[in-house]
Every structure is written in C-alpha cells, then in structure tokens.
Scaffold this active site. Structure first.
Site, short mmCIF file in Angstrom:
data_model
loop_
_atom_site.label_atom_id
_atom_site.label_comp_id
_atom_site.label_asym_id
_atom_site.label_seq_id
_atom_site.Cartn_x
_atom_site.Cartn_y
_atom_site.Cartn_z
N GLU A 157 -6.45 2.13 -3.81
CA GLU A 157 -5.00 2.13 -3.89
C GLU A 157 -4.47 0.70 -4.05
OE1 GLU A 157 -3.19 5.12 -1.42
OE2 GLU A 157 -1.96 3.55 -0.54
N HIS A 185 -7.62 11.71 -2.56
CA HIS A 185 -7.15 10.41 -3.05
C HIS A 185 -6.81 10.56 -4.52
CE1 HIS A 185 -7.03 6.17 -4.02
NE2 HIS A 185 -7.18 5.86 -2.75
N HIS A 213 -11.44 12.84 -0.04
CA HIS A 213 -11.57 11.45 0.41
C HIS A 213 -11.68 11.27 1.92
CE1 HIS A 213 -11.09 7.14 0.21
NE2 HIS A 213 -9.95 7.15 0.88
N LEU A 241 -14.41 5.73 -5.84
CA LEU A 241 -12.99 5.42 -5.63
C LEU A 241 -12.53 4.17 -6.37
CD1 LEU A 241 -10.44 6.01 -3.73
CD2 LEU A 241 -11.31 4.10 -2.40
N ARG A 263 -2.81 10.95 6.02
CA ARG A 263 -3.00 9.57 6.47
C ARG A 263 -2.44 8.61 5.43
NH1 ARG A 263 -7.38 5.44 5.27
NH2 ARG A 263 -8.11 6.88 3.68
N GLN A 268 -7.66 14.84 3.00
CA GLN A 268 -6.91 14.02 2.05
C GLN A 268 -7.62 13.93 0.70
OE1 GLN A 268 -6.32 9.51 2.59
NE2 GLN A 268 -4.28 10.39 2.69
N ARG A 273 -0.34 9.46 -0.57
CA ARG A 273 -1.39 10.04 -1.40
C ARG A 273 -1.21 11.52 -1.71
NH1 ARG A 273 -6.39 6.75 1.41
NH2 ARG A 273 -5.80 4.80 0.42
N PHE A 307 0.85 -1.19 0.00
CA PHE A 307 0.00 0.00 0.00
C PHE A 307 0.88 1.23 0.00
CE2 PHE A 307 -4.51 1.25 0.80
CZ PHE A 307 -5.10 0.17 0.19
C1 LIG Z 1 -14.43 4.90 -0.82
C2 LIG Z 1 -13.58 4.78 0.40
C3 LIG Z 1 -12.68 3.74 0.53
C4 LIG Z 1 -11.90 3.61 1.67
N1 LIG Z 1 -11.02 2.58 1.74
C5 LIG Z 1 -10.27 2.44 2.86
C6 LIG Z 1 -9.34 1.38 2.98
O1 LIG Z 1 -9.20 0.54 2.09
N2 LIG Z 1 -8.61 1.29 4.12
C7 LIG Z 1 -8.75 2.17 5.14
O2 LIG Z 1 -8.07 2.01 6.15
N3 LIG Z 1 -9.63 3.19 5.05
C8 LIG Z 1 -10.38 3.35 3.94
N4 LIG Z 1 -11.26 4.40 3.85
C9 LIG Z 1 -11.50 5.25 5.02
C10 LIG Z 1 -12.39 4.51 6.02
O3 LIG Z 1 -13.32 3.72 5.33
C11 LIG Z 1 -13.19 5.42 6.92
O4 LIG Z 1 -12.36 6.38 7.47
C12 LIG Z 1 -13.85 4.64 8.04
O5 LIG Z 1 -14.61 3.58 7.51
C13 LIG Z 1 -14.73 5.50 8.89
O6 LIG Z 1 -15.44 4.70 9.81
P1 LIG Z 1 -16.25 5.32 11.00
O7 LIG Z 1 -16.74 4.19 11.82
O8 LIG Z 1 -15.46 6.37 11.64
O9 LIG Z 1 -17.49 6.06 10.31
P2 LIG Z 1 -18.63 5.60 9.28
O10 LIG Z 1 -18.46 4.23 8.79
O11 LIG Z 1 -18.74 6.70 8.29
O12 LIG Z 1 -19.92 5.57 10.19
C14 LIG Z 1 -20.50 6.73 10.70
C15 LIG Z 1 -21.73 6.32 11.49
O13 LIG Z 1 -22.24 7.45 12.19
C16 LIG Z 1 -23.63 7.56 12.03
N5 LIG Z 1 -24.00 8.96 12.13
C17 LIG Z 1 -23.38 10.02 11.56
N6 LIG Z 1 -24.03 11.16 11.88
C18 LIG Z 1 -25.08 10.81 12.67
C19 LIG Z 1 -26.14 11.53 13.30
N7 LIG Z 1 -26.26 12.87 13.20
N8 LIG Z 1 -27.04 10.84 14.03
C20 LIG Z 1 -26.96 9.48 14.13
N9 LIG Z 1 -25.98 8.77 13.55
C21 LIG Z 1 -25.06 9.42 12.83
C22 LIG Z 1 -23.90 6.95 10.67
O14 LIG Z 1 -25.22 6.47 10.61
C23 LIG Z 1 -22.88 5.81 10.63
O15 LIG Z 1 -23.42 4.67 11.23
C24 LIG Z 1 -12.02 4.55 2.70
C25 LIG Z 1 -12.91 5.60 2.57
C26 LIG Z 1 -13.65 5.76 1.42
C27 LIG Z 1 -14.51 6.95 1.27
#
Ligand SMILES: Cc1cc2nc3c(=O)[nH]c(=O)nc-3n(C[C@H](O)[C@H](O)[C@H](O)COP(=O)(O)OP(=O)(O)OC[C@H]3O[C@@H](n4cnc5c(N)ncnc54)[C@H](O)[C@@H]3O)c2cc1C
Ligand code: FES
Lengths: 237, 574
Positions: B252, B239, B351, B249, B386, B237, B283, B123
C-alpha cells in the site's frame, strides 16, 4: 512456449545420496521452486526442501542449481540450461535431500554481538537517535542480508576451515560497526579480529557473487580487516 | 519421551513472539525462556511485511502533521467499521509510538528525513501521515533487528524448526505442549508455567494469497482444541493489490507515495467510489471497488484472471528506488514488469486475519496461563477491517504486553506442574501411527480443494446459500482428512507430515470462517453479504466467538458486546 517436458535432476539424500530425475511440463515463467512444488504435489511427496515466502525475502529456499548457489524462488526455468540440476548447499551437513544443517552459521552470527549498544541510554520519551539519510546509506548495503547462507555455500575458505566466521557474519559485524548510533564498535571489532575472525578471508569474492541481495560480504570483510589492522596498531601504541 | 522444562514457552518467532521474548528476558533475567518455532525466526512471515508501521510520534521527534493519539484511535475505529474494542484501541495507539522508538533504539534502520529524524508516509485509511517505514522492507528490518537483539540474552533458548503438535492443560491451566523436532525426527514434551501463542495468521486457506507457506493458522487450531474460543473469524482482509500470477503483495506504500489505480480506460476509478480519499481509502472499500470495475468489464483480461493497473511511473525512478525498492524488485522478478516504465497489473488478494484467538488487553485467553499476541490473536483493535500498518504495531505493542504478562505469571505461579504421562504417550502413539498410516487421501489434493472452496465461498462477496455450500464442502474435507496417507514415512524432516498437520489446522480455521460468515447477517468492513448489504448495528454490533462443544466436536457460537468508550457508532463516511 513448447509444452515439451523438461528434466529436473535432484540430488537426494536420506541415509545415502543419489540423483533422481523428474520430468515436468516446461513453462518458461515458473521458478525452480514452483517446479519442485509441482513435483511434490503431483509426483513425489517425499521430495524435501525448505521454502516459505516465495518472494525472495525469507531466505529459506537456498540450493545449488546448475552449479550455482541461488534462491530457488527467484530462479526461472526459462533462464536455465537443461536438464536442470538441483543440489543442496555446499559446506553444510545434509539432513535430508536439499535440507542442510545451518546452525553453525547462525552461531557465527551470534558471535559478532549483532545488537546495538549505547553508552548513555536515552529514555524512550526522549525520542530517536538521529541518523541522516547519508549516515543510513553507510549501513544500507550490509543491512540487506537475509541470512539465506548462499554465501557460506560459495565460500571456499569456510569450506575447509569451519573456524572462519564467514561472509554473512562478517557483513553483520560491519553493518553494526558502520552504524553511527552504535557504541560497541571496539568490542565487536575485537571479537572479529581474534583468531576465528576475518583474517582467513582470501577475498576471492565468491560470496559477493552469490549474494541475492547484493550485500557484498567480501567488501565488508575487507573493510573489517582494515579497521582491525588500525585497531591493532593503535592498541600497540 | 524427553521432557524439556522452562518457565515460559513462546510459540512463534515472528514479530510478536520475538518482541515478547525480549520483554520477558528484560523483565526477569532469571526466567528460562524458550522460543519454539517451526521455522528459523528470521524466516517467519513478518519478514515479508513491506509498507510500514503506524504510530503517532511526538512532535519533538518527527514531523507529524499535527497528528494526535485521538485521531489515530478514531481512524482505526472507523476503519474497523466500529467493531474494534475501543479500550484496546486507545491503549494500542498510546503504546505504538514507544514501541517504534524502542525499535529505533535497538538499531532498526527506519527511513529518515534530511535532518536525521524518523520519516513517515501516508497509508490507507489514516487521515494523516503516520506510518513509519524502512524503505519498503519494514517487516524484514524489524524482524532481523528483533532476532539479532534476542541473541544478547542468555536466558532465551531457541528451538528452531520444532513443530508444535498440541497444547497441554490440566483442569485449571495450561501446563505445556508437545512438539516435534523436525531435524532429529523426535517428539518431546515441554513443561512450562506460561505459554504464549504468537503463531501468525492463516492466509493459506485461500489459493490466491499474499501469505507465505507457513501461515496455516496453527495457533488458532491449537487454542481451539483445548477449549479456548476464536473470535471475529468471519473477517478476512483482501488486499487490493496482489500480483495476478503469484499473489505476491505490492505494498500500500506504493499508493501512499502517490500511486494511481487505473481501469482499462485509463481512468482513476476511485473517484467514483471514494472521491475524498481516492487511492488512500481503507482496504475493504478499495478491494470492492476493483471487483466492481472488473465486473463492469472495465478490468484487463489476463491469463491469471482479470486485473486493474497500479501506476507509479509518475513518481520517477529516484523516488521508486529510494522508497519502494522492493516493489520494483518483485514486480520485475515475479511479474516481468518494471514499474518505472510500465503500470503494474494487480488484483485483490487474501491477506490478513482480523479474527483469531480471543484475548483481552493483557493478552490473556480464557485459559489461565495461556496468552496470545500478534496476528493469531484477536484483542480486538482491527474489528471488521484492519488499517494497513497497524498490524506490525500490534505485534510489538501486544507482543511486549504478552512478554511481560507471561513473565509475571511465571513468577507468581510456582505450583508444581504435572504433565499427564498418559496424554503424552497417547500423542506419541497418534503421531507414530499417522506417520506410518497408509490412507488413500493425499495432502496436496485436499489442500487444493480447500483453497478453491474458500476462494469460491468465502471471498470478498458472500451470500447465504453459497456460504452453506462451502461449509458442507469443508466439513466433507475434514472427514476425508482423517484418511490421509503419507508417502513419506521417515520421521526426519518430513515436510509431507507437517503439511498434513497444517492442512488439518487450516480446515478447522476454514470451518470457523464459514460458520461465522453464515451467522453474521449483515455487511460490515471486510465481510460483505450480498443478501444483507447494510450494516445492522441493532443485531450485529457485537463479536461472534466460536468454541468447541463439550463432549463432541461441533462449534458453538456465542456473542460478546463491543466495548465503546468515546466513539458512538455512526455511518462510516470518508
Ligand atoms: C505480504 C505482507 C505484507 C505485509 N505488510 C504489512 C505492513 O506493511 N504493515 C503492517 O502493519 N502489517 C503488514 N502485514 C501484516 C503483518 O506482517 C503480519 O500480520 C505480522 O507480521 C504477523 O506477525 P506475527 O508475529 O503474528 O506472526 P508471523 O510473523 O507469521 O510468525 C509466526 C511464527 O509462528 C511460528 N509457528 C506457527 N505455527 C507454528 C507451529 N505449529 N509450531 C511452531 N511454530 C509455529 C512460525 O514459525 C513463526 O515463527 C503484511 C502481511 C503480508 C502477508
Ligand atoms: S521462499 Fe523465501 S526466499 Fe525463497
């Protein structure tokens, strides 16, 4: 392509249901979801539907388009007969417009104990349970389920018998039972071969046709039936 | 108004929130745990994560190329352009492997070597292969495995499709929150001893983004509004490889498996920017290289802007189908290109948020009882940039820590909580008024202006007068947002209403990004100031945080030192 208008017919519901026609500029390379987003932004902010990832992986944007249950974010206007007719998923109570109540299907999934159990737990320091690519292959197909509920909308059995666990829950049970690492297969099988279980599936295969991730729940249910029969036979002996 | 009581409230059902819920449930089966999420947990944005999750697996468990925790830490710190807090990074790299194995024990189908061991891939910015993956649907498999696991615990109760409107506090600590049940259209107060924000990032403040519709920075706004500071907000960031029409996306992992970036002359242009790493650089550097190629006229012109090519044809159909099936799926479905036969058009796209709610190693915020983890939090392990695949690991590591911490906090703080009836009544009145308000501004119009403004003024390259102009526009939009009128007045599943609230949250985050970008007069990691092209450790080896001024709504900046343990800042060389 022609810039002529295209008609989008949406089945709406709040306290009563009716069809509403919207007209948008036709573009071949936009999806049904793009079309709805455009209508919501420019014509009618009250139009209501679920969506999030717009890349076919979160399972939010399920609806029936021209009679077929699909993910709207993966369905292109260019491939559809016009006017395009959008309706909520079948077999679920409608909350508003295209938003339906799917809690029941989530509860069905809970009922199959979809989590892994080990008789003798390894400590984390001991590392992973082994699984060869060939063993992984066995659960690959059913593990792709995104819980979009298109299969429940397509399933004629779930339509009249809400006790039937339904396609996705069946696929989920199969996913864990096909996993060489899991050691709660018998218990799980017992839950799915009970009266609410898999027997009602008539193997019409509508669920598998509807699945956007090629999970083939019908096949999974069929296999569970087979495993279940074997289990019943051995438990009688 | 209904009052719902629990010991612990977890806002968010993504990777971080679900991991926390399980940790709390395992720590104490007696605690009442509630997960409040605006979408069903499996719809959370974690589901879209593709490429993988980083962690140094011990030798016995996997082929690890002679890797070490030390190396993972240094890669992360160098990747962060030396802004990461090094104690946090050291803790993070130590815990990440355990979490990856834990996921395996719960059934997550990691891709394997022939001998049955967990496989790893290369990666960007990682000096050896240490990214564990599940084909290129890593986040999908993780999220579903976690979700299914939560179904095992009787003390976890879910409130799906509830939108959190406001956090509640008294003088000393957090006391709960107010949320709306979108399906029933009612508002309820939640009372709890501890609250965890796991609400994800805010990529939707840009128009060209990889992020899902729900990534609107709600948690950052909720925290800020009850007096908790936001940190490192200038670092967003971009991407390198988004599909030009949709921003979807291309992982990577495609370059990790050996994909090339090509300009219009068919040249692997990374050789002119980062010859030692080529396509596997971090990135920020690759995104800037692509923009330079495009500026120099060596990009392709398309209906959705200029782009370059990502070519994976030479990897062959078999490898692509086995390790990059989603790349093929989305390139075909959303760009009409089959990467087995044609190169994929790509360009840099918004991203990920390095910044967020300021926390410490224990996921604590400045307010007692309020915790944050995942993309919404800023610990900070990511600093100014990141590394790909560190953030899923961050969600698990700090999700678990947060889960244990909220459990402990709830166990140790049994003092009765009193919710202020007045405050609840006020909030209810505010929401009712807003639902029926006939203002002249429309959500969609304001949202589009905000997104355009951020693309123009807070993109990959920034400069003082432009940031200032952007800031003025956002402040103006925040004023206009006060006069939003809804067309949909029904309380039932009112997505226009939700979008309006999300828009207000995003505008707050957008302002924070621009203010911090203006204050940081140097270039570091993802933050590139054309008027200050160099890194300036003397003035800016520090975090900038923003908090609400007392008595009015202006944002106040404060500074915090970067924690350095072993690695003295040096020129970022690859
Ligand atoms: C397309 C893409 C690919 C990626 N690929 C990778 C990868 O390969 N490897 C890696 O390490 N990272 C990757 N990332 C980054 C990573 O996926 C995210 O940073 C990570 O999944 C975020 O997880 P989280 O649990 O913080 O939030 P999220 O999964 O975004 O969850 C947020 C939660 O909060 C809830 N929520 C938000 N606001 C409210 C509200 N007002 N009231 C009630 N609930 C609310 C939502 O319902 C949801 O359940 C990628 C990101 C993207 C965009
Ligand atoms: S919006 Fe996520 S599957 Fe369609």
């Amino acid at each position: 392509m022609a810039a002529a208008g295209t008609q989008i017919l949406v089945k709406r519901y709040l306290s009563q249901s009716f069809y509403q026609t919207y007209e948008i500029r036709f573009q071949e390379d936009i999806t049904v979801l793009d079309a709805l987003n455009c209508i919501k932004a420019e014509q009618d902010p009250t139009l209501t539907y679920r969506w999030s990832c717009r890349m076919g992986i979160c399972g939010s944007c399920a609806a029936v388009v021209n009679g077929k249950p699909v993910l709207m974010c993966q369905t292109y206007l260019g491939n559809l007969k016009q006017p395009v007719k959008i309706e909520p998923l079948r077999n679920f109570p409608v909350i508003k417009d295209l938003v339906v109540e799917i809690d029941d299907a989530f509860e069905k999934m809970r009922s199959v104990n979809p989590y892994m159990e080990h008789m003798k737990k390894k400590a984390l320091e001991e590392g992973e349970y082994e699984q060869t690519p060939a063993q992984l292959e066995k659960l690959k197909q059913t593990s792709q389920c995104i819980k979009c509920m298109l299969c429940y909308s397509a399933c004629p059995v779930y339509g009249f018998d809400k006790n039937f666990i339904g396609p996705a829950a069946g696929a989920l049970a199969y996913r864990y039972n096909a996993d060489n690492r899991d050691e709660s297969k018998k218990e799980r099988l017992d839950t799915v071969i009970g009266e609410k279980g898999v027997w009602n599936c008539s193997f019409v295969g509508e669920c598998s046709n509807a699945c956007p991730k090629r999970v083939d729940p019908a096949l999974a249910l069929q296999r569970l039936k087979l495993m279940g029969s074997l289990r019943l036979v051995t438990s009688l002996q | 108004m209904e009052i719902i009581e629990s010991d612990i409230l977890i806002v968010g059902g993504g990777g971080a929130g679900l991991r926390a819920a399980i940790a709390a449930a395992e720590k104490n089966p007696k605690l009442k745990i509630a997960i409040v999420s605006k979408v069903y947990p499996v719809r959370s944005h974690t589901v879209s994560a593709e490429g993988g999750i980083a962690g140094v697996l011990p030798n016995e468990t996997s082929a690890n190329d002679g890797d070490s925790l030390e190396q993972h830490a240094f890669d992360t710190i160098r990747g962060s352009d030396f802004l990461a807090d090094q104690d946090a990074v050291e803790f993070f790299v130590k815990e990440a492997p355990r979490e990856i194995i834990q996921m395996e024990h719960w059934g997550c189908p990691w891709s394997r070597e022939e001998n049955g061991k967990v496989a790893v891939r290369a990666f960007g910015g990682m000096s050896v292969k240490r990214t564990v993956f599940a084909a290129d649907k890593t986040g999908f498999y993780m999220l579903h495995t976690l979700f299914e696991r939560t179904l095992k615990y009787a003390n976890i109760r879910r409130f799906d499709e509830w939108f959190v409107l406001k956090l509640l506090r008294d003088d000393a600590r957090v006391t709960g929150l107010i949320a709306m049940d979108l399906r029933r259209g009612i508002i309820a107060a939640f009372k709890a001893k501890a609250v965890l924000l796991a609400t994800g990032g805010a990529g939707k403040i840009y128009s060209f983004t990889t992020n899902a519709n729900i990534k609107t920075g709600d948690g950052m706004a909720l925290a800020y509004e009850i007096g908790v500071p936001l940190k490192d907000m200038e670092f967003v960031q971009f991407h390198p490889t988004g599909l030009p029409r949709t921003g979807i996306l291309i992982t990577e992992g495609a370059r990790g498996e050996g994909g090339y970036l090509l300009n219009k002359n068919g040249e692997r242009f990374m050789k002119n920017y980062l010859p030692t790493k080529m396509e596997l650089g971090p990135r920020d550097i690759i995104s800037r290289a692509i923009m330079s190629e495009i500026k120099a006229g060596r990009g392709f012109e398309g209906p959705h802007g200029a782009y370059v090519h990502l070519d994976i044809r030479h990897l062959g159909e078999k490898l692509i189908d086995e390790k990059l099936p989603l790349v093929r799926e989305v390139a075909k479905d959303f760009e009409g290109v089959d990467p087995v036969h044609e190169p994929i058009p790509v360009r840099p796209v918004a991203h990920y948020f390095m910044g967020g709610v300021a926390t410490n190693l224990r996921a604590e915020t400045s307010l007692s009882g309020l915790f944050a983890a995942g993309e919404t939090a800023c610990v900070t392990i990511n600093g100014a940039n990141r590394l790909g695949s560190n953030s899923l690991a961050e969600c698990l590591v700090f999700g678990r820590v947060a889960g244990e911490m909220v459990a402990e906090y709830a166990e140790n703080n049994s003092v009765a909580i009193n919710l202020s009836k007045d405050e609840i009544a006020q909030e209810e009145a505010r929401i009712k008024k807003f639902l029926s308000h006939e203002g002249s501004e429309r959500v969609a119009v304001l949202r589009e202006s905000m997104q355009k403004t951020m693309e123009e003024h807070a993109g990959i390259e920034r400069e003082k007068s432009s940031i200032q102009a952007g800031l003025e526009k956002i402040i103006e939009l925040r004023k206009r947002a006060e006069n939003i009128g809804l067309v949909d007045h029904s309380p039932i599943f009112n997505t226009e209403f939700v979008s309006a609230l999300e828009l207000k949250n995003m505008l707050l985050v957008a302002e924070a990004v621009l203010r911090s970008a203006l204050n940081r007069e140097e270039s570091r990691g993802s933050h590139m100031r054309s008027d200050f092209p160099n890194r300036d450790d003397e003035r800016f080896l520090k975090h900038l945080t923003l908090r609400q001024a007392q008595g009015d709504t202006s944002m106040v900046t404060t500074e915090h030192p970067v924690t350095i343990t072993k690695w003295q800042p040096q020129e970022r060389k690859y």
